[in-house]
Design a protein around this motif. Structure first.
Motif, PDB file in Angstrom:
ATOM      1  N   MET A   1     -16.718 -10.569  13.258  1.00  0.00           N
ATOM      2  CA  MET A   1     -15.753  -9.497  13.096  1.00  0.00           C
ATOM      3  C   MET A   1     -14.927  -9.702  11.828  1.00  0.00           C
ATOM      4  N   LEU A   2     -14.633 -10.946  11.509  1.00  0.00           N
ATOM      5  CA  LEU A   2     -13.850 -11.231  10.314  1.00  0.00           C
ATOM      6  C   LEU A   2     -14.587 -10.796   9.050  1.00  0.00           C
ATOM      7  N   SER A   3     -15.894 -10.983   9.015  1.00  0.00           N
ATOM      8  CA  SER A   3     -16.663 -10.559   7.837  1.00  0.00           C
ATOM      9  C   SER A   3     -16.682  -9.034   7.723  1.00  0.00           C
ATOM     10  N   ILE A   4     -16.720  -8.341   8.857  1.00  0.00           N
ATOM     11  CA  ILE A   4     -16.660  -6.879   8.844  1.00  0.00           C
ATOM     12  C   ILE A   4     -15.315  -6.422   8.280  1.00  0.00           C
ATOM     13  N   LEU A   5     -14.243  -7.079   8.703  1.00  0.00           N
ATOM     14  CA  LEU A   5     -12.911  -6.737   8.219  1.00  0.00           C
ATOM     15  C   LEU A   5     -12.786  -6.991   6.720  1.00  0.00           C
ATOM     16  N   ARG A   6     -13.317  -8.109   6.250  1.00  0.00           N
ATOM     17  CA  ARG A   6     -13.287  -8.403   4.812  1.00  0.00           C
ATOM     18  C   ARG A   6     -14.025  -7.327   4.016  1.00  0.00           C
ATOM     19  N   SER A   7     -15.184  -6.959   4.502  1.00  0.00           N
ATOM     20  CA  SER A   7     -15.988  -5.928   3.841  1.00  0.00           C
ATOM     21  C   SER A   7     -15.250  -4.592   3.820  1.00  0.00           C
ATOM     22  N   LEU A   8     -14.616  -4.247   4.925  1.00  0.00           N
ATOM     23  CA  LEU A   8     -13.846  -3.007   5.019  1.00  0.00           C
ATOM     24  C   LEU A   8     -12.715  -2.998   3.998  1.00  0.00           C
ATOM     25  N   VAL A   9     -11.983  -4.091   3.913  1.00  0.00           N
ATOM     26  CA  VAL A   9     -10.865  -4.186   2.966  1.00  0.00           C
ATOM     27  C   VAL A   9     -11.370  -4.040   1.532  1.00  0.00           C
ATOM     28  N   GLN A  10     -12.481  -4.671   1.205  1.00  0.00           N
ATOM     29  CA  GLN A  10     -13.042  -4.555  -0.142  1.00  0.00           C
ATOM     30  C   GLN A  10     -13.429  -3.112  -0.454  1.00  0.00           C
ATOM     31  N   GLU A  11     -14.068  -2.440   0.498  1.00  0.00           N
ATOM     32  CA  GLU A  11     -14.466  -1.047   0.278  1.00  0.00           C
ATOM     33  C   GLU A  11     -13.253  -0.140   0.115  1.00  0.00           C
ATOM     34  N   VAL A  12     -12.244  -0.330   0.944  1.00  0.00           N
ATOM     35  CA  VAL A  12     -11.032   0.495   0.852  1.00  0.00           C
ATOM     36  C   VAL A  12     -10.334   0.251  -0.487  1.00  0.00           C
ATOM     37  N   ASN A  13     -10.296  -1.000  -0.925  1.00  0.00           N
ATOM     38  CA  ASN A  13      -9.655  -1.314  -2.205  1.00  0.00           C
ATOM     39  C   ASN A  13     -10.368  -0.674  -3.385  1.00  0.00           C
ATOM     40  N   SER A  14     -11.651  -0.402  -3.249  1.00  0.00           N
ATOM     41  CA  SER A  14     -12.400   0.210  -4.346  1.00  0.00           C
ATOM     42  C   SER A  14     -12.437   1.737  -4.258  1.00  0.00           C
ATOM     43  N   ALA A  15     -11.817   2.318  -3.248  1.00  0.00           N
ATOM     44  CA  ALA A  15     -11.792   3.777  -3.096  1.00  0.00           C
ATOM     45  C   ALA A  15     -11.004   4.418  -4.237  1.00  0.00           C
ATOM     46  N   ARG A  16     -11.439   5.604  -4.644  1.00  0.00           N
ATOM     47  CA  ARG A  16     -10.789   6.311  -5.744  1.00  0.00           C
ATOM     48  C   ARG A  16      -9.464   6.953  -5.349  1.00  0.00           C
ATOM     49  N   ASP A  17      -9.351   7.349  -4.071  1.00  0.00           N
ATOM     50  CA  ASP A  17      -8.123   8.021  -3.635  1.00  0.00           C
ATOM     51  C   ASP A  17      -7.932   7.808  -2.142  1.00  0.00           C
ATOM     52  N   LEU A  18      -6.830   8.329  -1.624  1.00  0.00           N
ATOM     53  CA  LEU A  18      -6.486   8.142  -0.217  1.00  0.00           C
ATOM     54  C   LEU A  18      -7.543   8.737   0.705  1.00  0.00           C
ATOM     55  N   ILE A  24     -13.649   5.931   4.525  1.00  0.00           N
ATOM     56  CA  ILE A  24     -14.276   4.613   4.674  1.00  0.00           C
ATOM     57  C   ILE A  24     -13.777   3.943   5.952  1.00  0.00           C
ATOM     58  N   ILE A  25     -12.485   4.015   6.183  1.00  0.00           N
ATOM     59  CA  ILE A  25     -11.900   3.370   7.365  1.00  0.00           C
ATOM     60  C   ILE A  25     -12.494   3.928   8.644  1.00  0.00           C
ATOM     61  N   VAL A  26     -12.491   5.254   8.815  1.00  0.00           N
ATOM     62  CA  VAL A  26     -12.977   5.819  10.075  1.00  0.00           C
ATOM     63  C   VAL A  26     -14.469   5.577  10.261  1.00  0.00           C
ATOM     64  N   SER A  27     -15.208   5.630   9.185  1.00  0.00           N
ATOM     65  CA  SER A  27     -16.653   5.408   9.276  1.00  0.00           C
ATOM     66  C   SER A  27     -16.981   3.971   9.655  1.00  0.00           C
ATOM     67  N   ARG A  28     -16.354   3.029   8.976  1.00  0.00           N
ATOM     68  CA  ARG A  28     -16.653   1.611   9.216  1.00  0.00           C
ATOM     69  C   ARG A  28     -16.101   1.116  10.551  1.00  0.00           C
ATOM     70  N   VAL A  29     -14.919   1.564  10.930  1.00  0.00           N
ATOM     71  CA  VAL A  29     -14.344   1.152  12.216  1.00  0.00           C
ATOM     72  C   VAL A  29     -15.178   1.726  13.359  1.00  0.00           C
ATOM     73  N   GLN A  30     -15.579   2.977  13.247  1.00  0.00           N
ATOM     74  CA  GLN A  30     -16.404   3.607  14.282  1.00  0.00           C
ATOM     75  C   GLN A  30     -17.702   2.832  14.466  1.00  0.00           C
ATOM     76  N   LYS A  31     -18.323   2.460  13.364  1.00  0.00           N
ATOM     77  CA  LYS A  31     -19.580   1.709  13.418  1.00  0.00           C
ATOM     78  C   LYS A  31     -19.354   0.296  13.985  1.00  0.00           C
ATOM     79  N   ALA A  32     -18.320  -0.391  13.502  1.00  0.00           N
ATOM     80  CA  ALA A  32     -18.043  -1.763  13.942  1.00  0.00           C
ATOM     81  C   ALA A  32     -17.688  -1.836  15.422  1.00  0.00           C
ATOM     82  N   MET A  33     -16.973  -0.831  15.910  1.00  0.00           N
ATOM     83  CA  MET A  33     -16.541  -0.832  17.307  1.00  0.00           C
ATOM     84  C   MET A  33     -17.587  -0.219  18.236  1.00  0.00           C
ATOM     85  N   GLY A  34     -18.595   0.432  17.664  1.00  0.00           N
ATOM     86  CA  GLY A  34     -19.635   1.055  18.477  1.00  0.00           C
ATOM     87  C   GLY A  34     -19.111   2.215  19.307  1.00  0.00           C
ATOM     88  N   THR A  35     -18.186   2.988  18.717  1.00  0.00           N
ATOM     89  CA  THR A  35     -17.602   4.129  19.419  1.00  0.00           C
ATOM     90  C   THR A  35     -18.206   5.433  18.910  1.00  0.00           C
TER      91      THR A  35
END
Length: 126
Positions: A1-18, A24-35
């Motif tokens: 889970m920690l590696s997923i969180l690190r990857s998420l933070v890196q992707e969010v930091n590289s986003a062009r705008d809010l 990215i957040i909703v897509s990755r969290v949905q996938k990581a949580m299996g919801t």
């Protein structure tokens, strides 16, 4: 889970705008949580309302259109308590607020987590 969180933070930091960051957040969290759904409601300080700003699983046309008063619904309850709320049967809760434009009637459970920065609630991740 920690590696997923690190990857998420890196992707969010590289986003062009809010909006891209929220997507990215909703897509990755949905996938990581299996919801089936993950959404972000941000608190608009001008109107003091939570606005649906991003979703994975609800109807996309509801983004930017659905909003709740600061203390309205389960989202408002999470924000006012400043703590997570986990419900198996959300529609049976007295604070549940139904929005037909989201298509949420297909889902029963609810997990809402406040988004807090410098002791200030910025929104709710559902």
């Amino acid at each position: 889970m920690l590696s997923i969180l690190r990857s998420l933070v890196q992707e969010v930091n590289s986003a062009r705008d809010l909006q891209e960051a929220l997507g990215i957040i909703v897509s990755r969290v949905q996938k990581a949580m299996g919801t089936e759904v993950c959404s972000v409601y941000l608190l608009d300080p001008a109107s003091n309302r939570y606005i649906l700003m991003a979703t994975e699983g609800l109807y996309l046309q509801a983004v930017g259109q659905v909003s709740l008063a600061h203390s309205e619904g389960l989202v408002g309850l999470v924000g006012s308590r400043e703590e997570p709320i986990n419900l198996e049967d959300a529609p049976s809760h007295p604070r549940y607020r139904y929005f037909p434009e989201t298509g949420e009637e297909r889902f029963r459970s609810f997990l809402g987590v406040p988004i807090i920065h410098h002791r200030r609630v910025l929104g709710v991740l559902v």
